[in-house]
Design an enzyme around this catalytic site. Structure first.
Site, short mmCIF file in Angstrom:
data_model
loop_
_atom_site.label_atom_id
_atom_site.label_comp_id
_atom_site.label_asym_id
_atom_site.label_seq_id
_atom_site.Cartn_x
_atom_site.Cartn_y
_atom_site.Cartn_z
N ARG A 1 -10.59 0.67 -5.97
CA ARG A 1 -10.44 1.22 -4.54
C ARG A 1 -11.58 1.98 -4.27
O ARG A 1 -12.01 2.74 -5.35
CB ARG A 1 -9.10 1.64 -4.25
CG ARG A 1 -9.48 2.44 -2.58
CD ARG A 1 -8.16 2.85 -2.21
NE ARG A 1 -7.46 2.49 -0.22
CZ ARG A 1 -7.02 3.75 0.09
NH1 ARG A 1 -7.01 4.84 -0.53
NH2 ARG A 1 -7.02 4.42 1.38
N ASP B 1 1.66 2.99 3.91
CA ASP B 1 0.80 4.13 3.26
C ASP B 1 1.78 5.30 3.26
O ASP B 1 1.13 5.93 2.76
CB ASP B 1 0.59 4.03 4.83
CG ASP B 1 -1.18 5.05 4.18
OD1 ASP B 1 -1.19 5.23 3.44
OD2 ASP B 1 -1.46 5.58 5.14
N HIS C 1 -6.04 -0.58 6.05
CA HIS C 1 -6.51 -0.24 7.24
C HIS C 1 -6.79 -1.08 8.15
O HIS C 1 -7.21 -0.06 9.25
CB HIS C 1 -6.22 1.45 7.12
CG HIS C 1 -5.29 2.07 6.43
ND1 HIS C 1 -4.29 2.02 5.68
CD2 HIS C 1 -5.81 3.06 5.62
CE1 HIS C 1 -3.58 2.66 4.75
NE2 HIS C 1 -5.56 3.01 4.54
N HIS D 1 1.14 5.29 -2.09
CA HIS D 1 0.71 6.24 -3.03
C HIS D 1 1.99 6.85 -3.97
O HIS D 1 3.04 7.51 -3.27
CB HIS D 1 -0.06 7.31 -2.78
CG HIS D 1 -1.19 6.53 -1.42
ND1 HIS D 1 -2.75 5.77 -2.04
CD2 HIS D 1 -1.74 6.41 -0.69
CE1 HIS D 1 -3.55 5.58 -1.30
NE2 HIS D 1 -2.99 5.91 -0.11
N HIS E 1 0.81 -1.45 -0.23
CA HIS E 1 -0.25 -0.02 -0.23
C HIS E 1 1.18 1.30 -0.01
O HIS E 1 1.34 1.59 0.50
CB HIS E 1 -1.46 0.27 0.83
CG HIS E 1 -2.15 0.94 1.18
ND1 HIS E 1 -3.61 0.35 0.98
CD2 HIS E 1 -2.22 2.16 1.53
CE1 HIS E 1 -4.09 1.65 0.78
NE2 HIS E 1 -3.02 2.53 1.34
#
Length: 282
Positions: free
Chosen positions: A116, A237, A173, A26, A24
């Site tokens: 997502r 994250d 999460h 970004h 995960h």
């Protein structure tokens, strides 16, 4: 040299196994147009920046999740997959139900393996609950999954919808189980039954979300590991978009605390290497 959006420079104390996957992340790249306030597209969070974090952490595989600031334009994710390496990188896209078949096929060829729905705050979302079922039907033939970023209470409210979906589900999460209930929250058993049935996965990520005292999420990690270690993946994250105002964490320290909570080297390897290889097709 420091790496953006993380504290510290040291490698983790935990010995990261070969082929470990950060499931995960970004990527923000200002070569690609974003929605709304351009400042939300973080600077210094490109694929090149993340590659430096990989080198520090010792991971080699990753899953790029399209940030909400890009709406349903997944070009930044496809580009990052190419930069980080198509053999060791996958993507999770954001789509609306009107997406055409050609776009789905292009995303699949580019390494996308899921879509997502970030609905923990519907007021800021670019998708909606009523889009989930029709899109799940569209992607099921591709073997993709739906990634659900819901709060624990929303999982309870949307239980019937979730259980009706025809494709695998990934809960973001740690399923956003609120503090202090943690695994005592009813969402834990709803998701747990889906894990038991082989229909879902949970990302052990976002340890700073829904937390109380420091390391309060360790108990949630242990609860998921006890329930279904074969259905878990780990994610950093990075670049920690929710933490920009509060202060970004030390990624190596986060991984070390996670490994301590798991407490077993073989289980850590399973969650970092074997499980994501199944889920994402490495």
């Amino acid at each position: 040299m420091s790496i953006p959006h993380t504290l510290g420079t040291a490698a983790p104390r935990f010995a990261v196994p070969a082929d470990a996957c950060d499931s995960h992340i970004h990527i923000y790249d200002r070569r690609f147009a974003s929605l709304g306030d351009p400042a939300r597209a973080l600077a210094d969070a490109t694929a090149g920046d993340y590659r430096r974090l990989q080198q520090r952490m010792g991971s080699s595989r990753s899953v790029v999740v399209t940030p909400t600031v890009y709406g349903t334009d997944n070009a930044v994710t496809l580009d990052a997959i190419q930069q980080l390496g198509v053999q060791r990188t996958r993507g999770v896209a954001v789509l609306h139900p009107d997406v055409d078949d050609a776009t789905l096929q292009a995303l699949d060829a580019g390494g996308v393996r899921g879509i997502r729905f970030t609905l923990f705050d519907p007021a800021t979302a670019v998708t909606s609950f009523d889009m989930i079922a029709p899109l799940a039907r569209r992607i099921a033939p591709l073997g993709w999954h739906v990634q659900l970023h819901f709060r624990g209470d929303q999982i309870v409210e949307q239980q019937a919808l979730i259980e009706s979906l025809p494709c695998p589900m990934v809960f973001d999460h740690m399923a956003r189980l609120p503090h202090p209930q943690g695994a005592a929250h009813p969402a834990f058993d709803i998701v747990g039954r889906l894990l038991d049935a082989g229909r879902a996965w949970v990302k052990l990520s976002g340890a700073y979300l829904d937390a109380g005292e420091p390391d309060s999420r360790a108990g949630v990690v242990r609860a998921w590991v006890k329930r279904a270690p074969e259905r878990l993946v780990w994610g950093s994250d990075w670049p920690h978009p929710t933490e920009q105002k509060k202060g970004v964490p030390d990624d190596a320290a986060l991984l070390d605390r996670w490994a301590e909570a798991v407490g077993d080297e073989a289980l850590c390897r399973r969650i970092l290497v074997e499980n994501p290889a199944v889920l994402y097709g490495f």
